[in-house]
Design a protein around this motif. Sequence first.
Motif, PDB file in Angstrom:
ATOM      1  N   LEU A  57       0.826  -1.201   0.000  1.00 57.27           N
ATOM      2  CA  LEU A  57       0.000   0.000   0.000  1.00 57.27           C
ATOM      3  C   LEU A  57       0.863   1.256   0.000  1.00 57.27           C
ATOM      4  N   ASP A  58       1.925   1.254   0.792  1.00 59.23           N
ATOM      5  CA  ASP A  58       2.841   2.405   0.804  1.00 59.23           C
ATOM      6  C   ASP A  58       3.490   2.615  -0.559  1.00 59.23           C
ATOM      7  N   GLU A  59       3.878   1.517  -1.202  1.00 59.16           N
ATOM      8  CA  GLU A  59       4.474   1.617  -2.539  1.00 59.16           C
ATOM      9  C   GLU A  59       3.466   2.177  -3.539  1.00 59.16           C
ATOM     10  N   GLU A  60       2.215   1.710  -3.457  1.00 61.91           N
ATOM     11  CA  GLU A  60       1.180   2.208  -4.364  1.00 61.91           C
ATOM     12  C   GLU A  60       0.893   3.681  -4.112  1.00 61.91           C
ATOM     13  N   ARG A  61       0.930   4.095  -2.846  1.00 64.88           N
ATOM     14  CA  ARG A  61       0.719   5.516  -2.532  1.00 64.88           C
ATOM     15  C   ARG A  61       1.836   6.370  -3.114  1.00 64.88           C
ATOM     16  N   GLU A  62       3.064   5.873  -3.039  1.00 66.51           N
ATOM     17  CA  GLU A  62       4.188   6.602  -3.628  1.00 66.51           C
ATOM     18  C   GLU A  62       4.016   6.729  -5.135  1.00 66.51           C
ATOM     19  N   ILE A  63       3.584   5.649  -5.777  1.00 63.78           N
ATOM     20  CA  ILE A  63       3.365   5.681  -7.229  1.00 63.78           C
ATOM     21  C   ILE A  63       2.280   6.689  -7.572  1.00 63.78           C
ATOM     22  N   LEU A  64       1.183   6.677  -6.817  1.00 66.51           N
ATOM     23  CA  LEU A  64       0.094   7.625  -7.066  1.00 66.51           C
ATOM     24  C   LEU A  64       0.557   9.065  -6.853  1.00 66.51           C
ATOM     25  N   ALA A  65       1.373   9.290  -5.837  1.00 72.26           N
ATOM     26  CA  ALA A  65       1.880  10.639  -5.593  1.00 72.26           C
ATOM     27  C   ALA A  65       2.750  11.109  -6.759  1.00 72.26           C
ATOM     28  N   GLU A  66       3.600  10.215  -7.267  1.00 69.92           N
ATOM     29  CA  GLU A  66       4.434  10.558  -8.422  1.00 69.92           C
ATOM     30  C   GLU A  66       3.564  10.831  -9.656  1.00 69.92           C
ATOM     31  N   GLU A  67       2.532  10.019  -9.838  1.00 71.92           N
ATOM     32  CA  GLU A  67       1.630  10.238 -10.977  1.00 71.92           C
ATOM     33  C   GLU A  67       0.907  11.576 -10.849  1.00 71.92           C
ATOM     34  N   ALA A  68       0.509  11.932  -9.632  1.00 75.87           N
ATOM     35  CA  ALA A  68      -0.164  13.217  -9.413  1.00 75.87           C
ATOM     36  C   ALA A  68       0.782  14.371  -9.717  1.00 75.87           C
ATOM     37  N   LYS A  69       2.052  14.256  -9.305  1.00 77.35           N
ATOM     38  CA  LYS A  69       3.037  15.292  -9.609  1.00 77.35           C
ATOM     39  C   LYS A  69       3.233  15.422 -11.118  1.00 77.35           C
ATOM     40  N   HIS A  70       3.313  14.273 -11.780  1.00 76.75           N
ATOM     41  CA  HIS A  70       3.506  14.285 -13.225  1.00 76.75           C
ATOM     42  C   HIS A  70       2.294  14.919 -13.913  1.00 76.75           C
ATOM     43  N   LYS A  71       1.108  14.574 -13.453  1.00 75.82           N
ATOM     44  CA  LYS A  71      -0.112  15.139 -14.045  1.00 75.82           C
ATOM     45  C   LYS A  71      -0.153  16.647 -13.833  1.00 75.82           C
ATOM     46  N   GLU A  72       0.208  17.103 -12.635  1.00 78.86           N
ATOM     47  CA  GLU A  72       0.223  18.532 -12.356  1.00 78.86           C
ATOM     48  C   GLU A  72       1.248  19.248 -13.247  1.00 78.86           C
ATOM     49  N   ALA A  73       2.403  18.635 -13.448  1.00 78.87           N
ATOM     50  CA  ALA A  73       3.413  19.231 -14.327  1.00 78.87           C
ATOM     51  C   ALA A  73       2.897  19.315 -15.759  1.00 78.87           C
ATOM     52  N   MET A  74       2.180  18.307 -16.201  1.00 79.28           N
ATOM     53  CA  MET A  74       1.615  18.327 -17.559  1.00 79.28           C
ATOM     54  C   MET A  74       0.571  19.429 -17.698  1.00 79.28           C
ATOM     55  N   ILE A  75      -0.259  19.597 -16.683  1.00 72.63           N
ATOM     56  CA  ILE A  75      -1.277  20.651 -16.721  1.00 72.63           C
ATOM     57  C   ILE A  75      -0.615  22.021 -16.764  1.00 72.63           C
ATOM     58  N   GLN A  76       0.422  22.211 -15.948  1.00 75.54           N
ATOM     59  CA  GLN A  76       1.139  23.490 -15.965  1.00 75.54           C
ATOM     60  C   GLN A  76       1.784  23.749 -17.319  1.00 75.54           C
ATOM     61  N   GLU A  77       2.333  22.710 -17.919  1.00 78.85           N
ATOM     62  CA  GLU A  77       2.941  22.854 -19.247  1.00 78.85           C
ATOM     63  C   GLU A  77       1.880  23.212 -20.291  1.00 78.85           C
ATOM     64  N   GLN A  78       0.717  22.571 -20.196  1.00 80.71           N
ATOM     65  CA  GLN A  78      -0.371  22.890 -21.126  1.00 80.71           C
ATOM     66  C   GLN A  78      -0.811  24.341 -20.972  1.00 80.71           C
ATOM     67  N   GLU A  79      -0.927  24.802 -19.726  1.00 81.18           N
ATOM     68  CA  GLU A  79      -1.319  26.196 -19.487  1.00 81.18           C
ATOM     69  C   GLU A  79      -0.266  27.156 -20.024  1.00 81.18           C
ATOM     70  N   LYS A  80       0.985  26.811 -19.843  1.00 86.24           N
ATOM     71  CA  LYS A  80       2.080  27.659 -20.332  1.00 86.24           C
ATOM     72  C   LYS A  80       2.016  27.767 -21.859  1.00 86.24           C
ATOM     73  N   ILE A  81       1.820  26.637 -22.515  1.00 86.17           N
ATOM     74  CA  ILE A  81       1.740  26.635 -23.984  1.00 86.17           C
ATOM     75  C   ILE A  81       0.516  27.418 -24.445  1.00 86.17           C
ATOM     76  N   ALA A  82      -0.619  27.210 -23.764  1.00 87.28           N
ATOM     77  CA  ALA A  82      -1.837  27.938 -24.138  1.00 87.28           C
ATOM     78  C   ALA A  82      -1.647  29.439 -23.969  1.00 87.28           C
ATOM     79  N   ASN A  83      -0.998  29.854 -22.895  1.00 89.77           N
ATOM     80  CA  ASN A  83      -0.747  31.282 -22.673  1.00 89.77           C
ATOM     81  C   ASN A  83       0.205  31.849 -23.722  1.00 89.77           C
TER      82      ASN A  83
END
Length: 93
Positions: A57-83
Amino acid sequence: MDSEYLKQHLGLALSLGLSEICQKRPSDPIGYLSAWLKKFVCNREENEQDLIDKKRLDEEREILAEEAKHKEAMIQEQEKIANQLLAENVNKP
């Protein structure tokens, strides 16, 4: 040699089981000890499985946290490109 084996593999279980028999004084102490030892083994296996499950469960939580960080970085990149595209379109004559 044999006493070390007994201490290592049976010491804790037997001492706890015999201690409980002394406290409860069941009418069939041998049967009681037998059932107690079976329950001891079952509890130990459940505890080991709980530790394995917690680790997974701890390993899965770490994976989910990394995925959330990656998703947030992608959203920020999309906003930057859109701007940037919006700024380029505003500056065009």
